[in-house]
Design a protein around this motif. Structure first.
Motif, mmCIF file in Angstrom:
data_model
loop_
_atom_site.group_PDB
_atom_site.id
_atom_site.type_symbol
_atom_site.label_atom_id
_atom_site.label_comp_id
_atom_site.label_asym_id
_atom_site.label_seq_id
_atom_site.Cartn_x
_atom_site.Cartn_y
_atom_site.Cartn_z
ATOM 1 N N GLY A 88 0.795 -1.217 0.000
ATOM 2 C CA GLY A 88 0.000 0.000 0.000
ATOM 3 C C GLY A 88 0.825 1.263 0.000
ATOM 4 N N THR A 89 1.851 1.333 0.854
ATOM 5 C CA THR A 89 2.663 2.548 0.913
ATOM 6 C C THR A 89 3.474 2.738 -0.362
ATOM 7 N N ASP A 90 3.883 1.638 -0.974
ATOM 8 C CA ASP A 90 4.627 1.738 -2.233
ATOM 9 C C ASP A 90 3.730 2.282 -3.334
ATOM 10 N N ILE A 91 2.487 1.821 -3.390
ATOM 11 C CA ILE A 91 1.544 2.324 -4.395
ATOM 12 C C ILE A 91 1.308 3.810 -4.208
ATOM 13 N N LEU A 92 1.093 4.234 -2.958
ATOM 14 C CA LEU A 92 0.850 5.649 -2.677
ATOM 15 C C LEU A 92 2.075 6.493 -3.018
ATOM 16 N N SER A 93 3.265 5.988 -2.702
ATOM 17 C CA SER A 93 4.499 6.712 -3.022
ATOM 18 C C SER A 93 4.643 6.910 -4.520
ATOM 19 N N ARG A 94 4.362 5.871 -5.284
ATOM 20 C CA ARG A 94 4.509 5.960 -6.739
ATOM 21 C C ARG A 94 3.466 6.901 -7.351
ATOM 22 N N LEU A 95 2.279 6.934 -6.779
ATOM 23 C CA LEU A 95 1.270 7.880 -7.268
ATOM 24 C C LEU A 95 1.733 9.319 -7.057
ATOM 25 N N TRP A 96 2.299 9.593 -5.869
ATOM 26 C CA TRP A 96 2.793 10.947 -5.597
ATOM 27 C C TRP A 96 3.975 11.287 -6.509
ATOM 28 N N CYS A 97 4.909 10.344 -6.677
ATOM 29 C CA CYS A 97 6.066 10.592 -7.543
ATOM 30 C C CYS A 97 5.629 10.860 -8.983
ATOM 31 N N GLN A 98 4.630 10.142 -9.458
ATOM 32 C CA GLN A 98 4.120 10.361 -10.809
ATOM 33 C C GLN A 98 3.558 11.778 -10.954
ATOM 34 N N LYS A 99 2.804 12.218 -9.955
ATOM 35 C CA LYS A 99 2.250 13.562 -10.009
ATOM 36 C C LYS A 99 3.361 14.612 -9.933
#
Length: 323
Positions: free
Chosen positions: A43-54
């Protein structure tokens, strides 16, 4: 990092956002390494990647996630602390190593107060109390009465000692005056298998998986651990409605090594806020059970310190100390 007053910080942050490009004096151009401190796919990895993409979309620079997992996030957190404070390496600051770790571990390879520059909050993620359907309690008051009538009989699972999943159960037992047995597992998956099978009675797990299992009828949801009800489950009460002051949330933030220049800190904080205020990122966070958490550098540092102080007595009472 020099102390910045709230008024001056807001003014400088606004100026930083107004700048047309990153600029070498504010943030070096080129790829930015983001150290993820937990395994990929979680879960935290998914959230981190979403923020990095933005952030990549906003800045025009590439944010590259590098997972450095192990030791409950301590390995990746140490890697962040030991990086050069040049703005080229940032990473995930998490509740586990930065707020729970200082009390849980007798020795840490980093100092949460001294070794990091706090940039901004990213998300908060409450836990959800779910019970096996065979447990004859449909509300928190009924569960409290049931456990009090059967001391030492009921168990709660966790994904490991010292996690927010464990400490949510420990805090529940302490505040309600219950005798509950903690059963730690090596990760959430085996804990949920045993919960659904009825080998343990309850778990306070991160909301995405627990809520999905409740919707499928595999478990029964009783309460969330945030200070208020979750937008993902507005019909499920908050534990604080029954035990005033009860609050445990997982959280993620953006941190960098200590010594990052103030101009970079303000630029990163302003861009982080811009990313979190975007509707599409907020929607993606909510799909994954998290809420965007806007907190500036000083607010984040103060929150971390207060969170550590709040967790310390719970950890000590639970006897969850690691050499």
């Amino acid at each position: 990092m020099a102390r910045i007053t709230r008024r001056a910080g807001l003014g400088l942050a606004a100026a930083a956002l107004a700048a047309p490009a990153l600029g070498q004096q504010q943030w070096p151009p080129g790829p930015i390494r983001f150290i993820g401190i937990f395994p990929p796919g979680g879960g935290t990895d998914i959230l981190s990647r979403l923020w990095c993409q933005k952030m990549s979309e906003i800045t025009g620079e590439q944010f590259i996630v590098e997972n450095r997992s192990g030791s409950a996030g301590n390995i990746g957190t140490e890697a962040i602390a030991r990086s050069a404070p040049d703005g080229r390496t940032i990473g995930l600051g998490s509740v586990a190593p930065l707020a729970i770790g200082p009390t849980l571990y007798r020795r840490l390879p980093f100092d949460p107060t001294r070794d990091f520059t706090y940039i901004g909050g990213l998300w908060q993620l409450p836990n959800l109390l779910v019970v096996n359907p065979e447990v004859p309690a449909r509300t928190v008051p009924e569960l409290i009465a049931l456990v009090k009538a059967n001391p030492g009989r009921y168990t709660y699972a966790s994904s490991g000692s010292g996690t927010t999943v464990h400490l949510s159960g420990a805090m529940f037992a302490a505040q309600a005056g219950l005798e509950l047995i903690h059963v730690p597992y090596r990760g959430g998956a085996p804990a949920h298998i045993d919960l659904i099978a009825g080998r343990v009675h309850m778990i306070f797990d991160n909301i995405p998986q627990a809520l999905q299992e409740a919707k499928e009828g595999k478990v029964r949801a009783l309460a969330v651990t945030g200070a208020k009800r979750s937008p993902q489950a507005p019909d499920i009460p908050a534990m604080a409605e029954f035990l005033p002051g009860f609050e445990i949330t997982s959280w993620g933030s953006a941190v960098a090594p200590a010594g990052l220049p103030t101009s970079m800190v303000l630029r990163m904080a302003a861009l982080t806020r811009q990313a979190l205020e975007s509707r599409d990122l907020a929607a993606r966070f909510e799909e994954n059970g998290a809420m965007p958490w806007i907190a500036g550098p000083e607010e984040l540092a103060a929150f971390r310190a207060a969170n550590e102080a709040a967790f310390a007595p719970v950890i000590r009472a639970a006897g969850a100390r690691v050499d």
